[in-house]
Design a protein around this motif. Structure first.
Motif, PDB file in Angstrom:
ATOM      1  N   ASP A 287      23.715  42.467   9.974  1.00 56.75           N
ATOM      2  CA  ASP A 287      22.365  42.968  10.222  1.00 56.75           C
ATOM      3  C   ASP A 287      21.847  42.600  11.616  1.00 56.75           C
ATOM      4  OD1 ASP A 287      22.190  44.037   7.619  1.00 56.75           O
ATOM      5  OD2 ASP A 287      21.615  42.079   6.812  1.00 56.75           O
ATOM      6  N   VAL A 288      22.669  41.858  12.366  1.00 64.53           N
ATOM      7  CA  VAL A 288      22.286  41.428  13.720  1.00 64.53           C
ATOM      8  C   VAL A 288      22.951  42.387  14.704  1.00 64.53           C
ATOM      9  CG1 VAL A 288      22.284  39.530  15.382  1.00 64.53           C
ATOM     10  CG2 VAL A 288      22.092  39.038  12.929  1.00 64.53           C
ATOM     11  N   HIS A 289      22.263  43.464  15.011  1.00 66.28           N
ATOM     12  CA  HIS A 289      22.861  44.527  15.821  1.00 66.28           C
ATOM     13  C   HIS A 289      23.034  44.105  17.279  1.00 66.28           C
ATOM     14  CE1 HIS A 289      21.213  47.629  12.700  1.00 66.28           C
ATOM     15  NE2 HIS A 289      22.200  46.895  12.230  1.00 66.28           N
ATOM     16  N   ALA A 290      24.054  44.664  17.919  1.00 62.36           N
ATOM     17  CA  ALA A 290      24.323  44.389  19.328  1.00 62.36           C
ATOM     18  C   ALA A 290      23.210  44.974  20.198  1.00 62.36           C
ATOM     19  CB  ALA A 290      25.672  44.978  19.720  1.00 62.36           C
ATOM     20  N   GLU A 291      22.981  44.343  21.346  1.00 60.00           N
ATOM     21  CA  GLU A 291      21.855  44.730  22.203  1.00 60.00           C
ATOM     22  C   GLU A 291      22.284  44.994  23.642  1.00 60.00           C
ATOM     23  OE1 GLU A 291      18.407  42.061  19.897  1.00 60.00           O
ATOM     24  OE2 GLU A 291      18.985  41.578  21.957  1.00 60.00           O
ATOM     25  N   ASP A 292      21.454  45.781  24.347  1.00 65.37           N
ATOM     26  CA  ASP A 292      21.586  45.938  25.795  1.00 65.37           C
ATOM     27  C   ASP A 292      20.874  44.773  26.472  1.00 65.37           C
ATOM     28  OD1 ASP A 292      22.831  48.414  25.448  1.00 65.37           O
ATOM     29  OD2 ASP A 292      20.937  49.523  25.564  1.00 65.37           O
ATOM     30  N   ASN A 293      21.334  44.443  27.673  1.00 66.23           N
ATOM     31  CA  ASN A 293      20.661  43.410  28.455  1.00 66.23           C
ATOM     32  C   ASN A 293      19.221  43.816  28.761  1.00 66.23           C
ATOM     33  OD1 ASN A 293      20.835  40.949  30.324  1.00 66.23           O
ATOM     34  ND2 ASN A 293      20.131  42.550  31.706  1.00 66.23           N
ATOM     35  N   LYS A 294      18.303  42.859  28.664  1.00 69.50           N
ATOM     36  CA  LYS A 294      16.882  43.161  28.835  1.00 69.50           C
ATOM     37  C   LYS A 294      16.309  42.757  30.192  1.00 69.50           C
ATOM     38  CE  LYS A 294      15.870  42.617  23.879  1.00 69.50           C
ATOM     39  NZ  LYS A 294      15.173  41.771  22.862  1.00 69.50           N
ATOM     40  N   THR A 295      16.943  41.799  30.868  1.00 69.93           N
ATOM     41  CA  THR A 295      16.322  41.234  32.071  1.00 69.93           C
ATOM     42  C   THR A 295      17.186  41.416  33.316  1.00 69.93           C
ATOM     43  OG1 THR A 295      15.307  39.532  30.689  1.00 69.93           O
ATOM     44  CG2 THR A 295      15.258  39.177  33.060  1.00 69.93           C
ATOM     45  N   ALA A 296      16.613  42.044  34.329  1.00 71.72           N
ATOM     46  CA  ALA A 296      17.281  42.197  35.617  1.00 71.72           C
ATOM     47  C   ALA A 296      16.314  41.743  36.713  1.00 71.72           C
ATOM     48  CB  ALA A 296      17.679  43.647  35.845  1.00 71.72           C
ATOM     49  N   LYS A 297      16.869  41.310  37.841  1.00 73.13           N
ATOM     50  CA  LYS A 297      16.028  40.825  38.936  1.00 73.13           C
ATOM     51  C   LYS A 297      16.548  41.334  40.277  1.00 73.13           C
ATOM     52  CE  LYS A 297      14.320  36.468  36.938  1.00 73.13           C
ATOM     53  NZ  LYS A 297      14.280  34.996  37.095  1.00 73.13           N
ATOM     54  N   LYS A 298      15.614  41.593  41.182  1.00 69.67           N
ATOM     55  CA  LYS A 298      15.992  41.938  42.553  1.00 69.67           C
ATOM     56  C   LYS A 298      15.991  40.638  43.357  1.00 69.67           C
ATOM     57  CE  LYS A 298      14.397  45.630  44.674  1.00 69.67           C
ATOM     58  NZ  LYS A 298      13.498  46.579  45.404  1.00 69.67           N
ATOM     59  N   LYS A 299      17.137  40.323  43.956  1.00 71.06           N
ATOM     60  CA  LYS A 299      17.257  39.098  44.748  1.00 71.06           C
ATOM     61  C   LYS A 299      17.934  39.407  46.074  1.00 71.06           C
ATOM     62  CE  LYS A 299      17.346  35.766  40.928  1.00 71.06           C
ATOM     63  NZ  LYS A 299      17.980  34.556  40.386  1.00 71.06           N
ATOM     64  N   VAL A 300      17.536  38.678  47.108  1.00 74.15           N
ATOM     65  CA  VAL A 300      18.111  38.853  48.444  1.00 74.15           C
ATOM     66  C   VAL A 300      18.452  37.484  49.020  1.00 74.15           C
ATOM     67  CG1 VAL A 300      17.721  39.696  50.790  1.00 74.15           C
ATOM     68  CG2 VAL A 300      16.772  40.954  48.845  1.00 74.15           C
ATOM     69  N   ASN A 301      19.643  37.375  49.594  1.00 78.51           N
ATOM     70  CA  ASN A 301      20.052  36.129  50.236  1.00 78.51           C
ATOM     71  C   ASN A 301      19.470  36.090  51.654  1.00 78.51           C
ATOM     72  OD1 ASN A 301      21.850  34.403  51.982  1.00 78.51           O
ATOM     73  ND2 ASN A 301      22.764  33.954  49.989  1.00 78.51           N
ATOM     74  N   GLU A 302      18.586  35.151  51.920  1.00 79.96           N
ATOM     75  CA  GLU A 302      17.885  35.074  53.198  1.00 79.96           C
ATOM     76  C   GLU A 302      18.843  34.874  54.372  1.00 79.96           C
ATOM     77  OE1 GLU A 302      13.902  32.848  54.676  1.00 79.96           O
ATOM     78  OE2 GLU A 302      15.516  31.512  54.003  1.00 79.96           O
ATOM     79  N   LYS A 303      19.784  33.970  54.232  1.00 80.05           N
ATOM     80  CA  LYS A 303      20.724  33.674  55.320  1.00 80.05           C
ATOM     81  C   LYS A 303      21.570  34.893  55.660  1.00 80.05           C
ATOM     82  CE  LYS A 303      24.416  30.445  56.592  1.00 80.05           C
ATOM     83  NZ  LYS A 303      25.235  29.279  56.125  1.00 80.05           N
ATOM     84  N   THR A 304      22.040  35.591  54.635  1.00 78.36           N
ATOM     85  CA  THR A 304      22.874  36.777  54.852  1.00 78.36           C
ATOM     86  C   THR A 304      22.055  37.898  55.474  1.00 78.36           C
ATOM     87  OG1 THR A 304      24.254  36.160  52.968  1.00 78.36           O
ATOM     88  CG2 THR A 304      24.406  38.442  53.723  1.00 78.36           C
ATOM     89  N   ALA A 305      20.833  38.071  54.998  1.00 81.91           N
ATOM     90  CA  ALA A 305      19.955  39.109  55.541  1.00 81.91           C
ATOM     91  C   ALA A 305      19.723  38.894  57.048  1.00 81.91           C
ATOM     92  CB  ALA A 305      18.628  39.111  54.799  1.00 81.91           C
ATOM     93  N   LYS A 306      19.451  37.650  57.425  1.00 84.28           N
ATOM     94  CA  LYS A 306      19.204  37.348  58.833  1.00 84.28           C
ATOM     95  C   LYS A 306      20.456  37.578  59.677  1.00 84.28           C
ATOM     96  CE  LYS A 306      15.384  34.118  58.159  1.00 84.28           C
ATOM     97  NZ  LYS A 306      14.919  32.706  58.241  1.00 84.28           N
ATOM     98  N   ALA A 307      21.614  37.221  59.122  1.00 84.08           N
ATOM     99  CA  ALA A 307      22.878  37.417  59.849  1.00 84.08           C
ATOM    100  C   ALA A 307      23.178  38.896  60.056  1.00 84.08           C
ATOM    101  CB  ALA A 307      24.018  36.753  59.082  1.00 84.08           C
ATOM    102  N   LEU A 308      22.715  39.731  59.138  1.00 88.68           N
ATOM    103  CA  LEU A 308      22.920  41.175  59.244  1.00 88.68           C
ATOM    104  C   LEU A 308      21.793  41.877  60.003  1.00 88.68           C
ATOM    105  CD1 LEU A 308      24.141  41.917  55.591  1.00 88.68           C
ATOM    106  CD2 LEU A 308      25.539  42.012  57.673  1.00 88.68           C
ATOM    107  N   GLY A 309      20.758  41.112  60.385  1.00 88.36           N
ATOM    108  CA  GLY A 309      19.631  41.691  61.097  1.00 88.36           C
ATOM    109  C   GLY A 309      18.692  42.488  60.218  1.00 88.36           C
ATOM    110  N   LEU A 310      18.696  42.178  58.918  1.00 89.79           N
ATOM    111  CA  LEU A 310      17.831  42.892  57.983  1.00 89.79           C
ATOM    112  C   LEU A 310      16.453  42.241  57.939  1.00 89.79           C
ATOM    113  CD1 LEU A 310      17.374  45.003  55.731  1.00 89.79           C
ATOM    114  CD2 LEU A 310      18.340  43.344  54.106  1.00 89.79           C
TER     115      LEU A 310
END
Length: 324
Positions: A287-310
Motif C-alpha cells: 500500500d506504500v506506492h512509489a513516488e516521484d522526487n518532490k524537491t529540486a533546487k537551482k544552485k550555482v558554484n560561485e568559484k566556477t561562475a567567476k572562472a567562466l566570467g559568468l
C-alpha cells in the motif's frame, strides 16, 4: 480476625498485581528502548548518495524512531550488488534502504522476502524494480528522474549560443542508459547535437573527457554514480577549457560543476524515509506506492561562475543558491 486476614490477603494480592503490572510496563519500556535495525546499501561513495543516506537517517530521528542504520558501501563493485545484501536477510533487520539503481536491483534479487526502500533510481520500471508505482511487491521508493529538456532550456537562457552538448555515462548502469536516451531526445527537440561517451569504470573518465572537450560547447552531467564519484576531476578538466556545465543533480555543483536545477538528494533521502516510516509503523508495503522526487533546487558554484566570467547577477540566476 477473619476480616483482618481477608484484608491482608486483599492487600497482598493487590500488591502482587501492581508488581506484575509494573514489571510488564518495565518490559514494554525496555522493548521500546530497543533500536530498530535497518540495513542500507550504497552503491558508491559520492556527495549525492551520501546526502541521500544522511537525509534518510535524519528524517527517522526527527520522527522519533531510534534506528541503527548499518551501511554496506559497495564502492562501485557490481559483483557485490547481490552478495552484500545477504547480510541483511535476518529477521532483526526490519527493512533495507537501497541507494542507487544497481544497489536496488541487487537487493531485490538477493532479498525477495525483505521490505526494501529505494532512492536515487531514475526509472524503477525500466530497471525491473516495480511494475508500476501502484503495483508493489516487496520494494518501493522514490525516483530521481528530472527533465533534461527543462534544464537545458534554462541553461540556454544563460548560454544561448550552445550548439553541442556532451555527456559521459557508465555502460554498466541501466540508470544512465535511460538518461542518455532522454537527453538525446531533449537535444533533438531543441535543435542541439549530443556527443556522448560510454565508460566501463572510473579509470576511463580522463580519456572520455579528452574525446569530448574538443567537440562540445557545454557539458551535461547525468545522475550517473560512476561519473559522479569523479566529479572534481570532471569539473577541473572542463574548467581548463572554459566549458560551462549543468548537472541533473545539485550535489555535483559543490564539487565544481557550474549549475544545477536538479534533485536535492538530502531531501530525496528524507522523502524515502517517509515511506520507510509508514512501513515501520505497520503499513503493508503493497500500500506504500512509489513516488516521484518532490524537491529540486537551482544552485550555482560561485568559484566556477567567476572562472567562466559568468555574472552572478544574471536575471536567470536570481533565485539560485550560490555555493561558495
Amino acid at each position: 480476625m477473619k476480616n483482618l486476614k481477608k484484608m491482608v490477603k486483599i492487600v497482598l494480592v493487590g500488591a502482587l498485581a501492581a508488581s506484575l503490572v509494573a514489571c510488564s510496563t518495565d518490559k514494554k519500556a525496555e522493548k521500546n528502548d530497543e533500536k530498530i535495525k535497518i540495513g542500507a546499501i550504497q552503491y558508491i561513495e559520492h556527495v549525492s548518495l551520501d546526502n541521500a543516506l544522511k537525509g534518510f537517517e535524519d528524517r527517522l530521528k526527527e520522527e522519533g524512531i531510534d534506528a541503527e542504520v548499518e551501511v554496506e558501501n559497495l564502492q562501485g563493485d557490481q559483483a557485490l550488488t547481490t552478495t552484500a545484501p545477504k547480510k541483511f536477510e535476518k529477521d532483526e533487520y526490519k527493512l533495507v534502504y537501497a541507494i542507487s539503481t544497481p544497489a536496488a536491483q541487487g537487493a531485490k534479487t538477493a532479498l525477495p522476502n525483505k521490505n526494501i526502500i529505494y532512492s536515487a533510481v531514475t526509472d524503477p520500471v525500466e530497471a525491473g524494480l516495480i511494475e508500476a508505482p501502484d503495483k508493489i511487491t516487496n520494494i518501493t521508493g522514490v525516483n530521481d528522474a528530472v527533465s533534461a529538456k527543462n534544464q537545458i532550456e534554462s541553461f540556454l537562457r544563460i548560454y544561448p549560443n550552445i550548439k553541442t552538448i556532451g555527456t559521459i555515462f557508465s555502460t554498466n548502469e541501466a540508470n544512465s542508459k535511460v538518461q542518455v536516451e532522454a537527453l538525446e531526445s531533449a537535444c533533438n527537440e531543441l535543435g542541439l547535437k549530443l556527443e556522448s561517451v560510454g565508460i566501463n569504470n572510473i579509470n576511463d573518465i580522463g580519456q572520455a573527457l579528452s574525446t569530448l572537450t574538443g567537440k562540445i560547447d557545454a557539458y551535461y552531467a547525468l545522475t550517473d554514480n560512476t561519473v559522479a564519484s569523479a566529479g572534481p576531476i570532471v569539473a577541473e578538466n572542463l574548467l581548463k577549457v572554459k566549458i560551462p556545465s549543468i548537472s541533473a543533480e545539485e550535489g555535483q555543483v559543490s564539487k565544481g560543476l557550474l549549475m544545477s536545477e536538479g534533485v536535492d538528494y538530502y531531501e530525496h533521502g528524507r522523502q524515502a524515509a517517509d515511506l520507510a516510516i509508514r512501513i515501520l509503523k505497520g503499513e503493508d508495503i503493497k500500500d506504500v506506492h512509489a513516488e516521484d522526487n518532490k524537491t529540486a533546487k537551482k544552485k550555482v558554484n560561485e568559484k566556477t561562475a567567476k572562472a567562466l566570467g559568468l555574472d552572478l547577477n544574471n536575471e536567470n540566476l536570481k533565485d539560485a543558491e550560490i555555493i561558495k
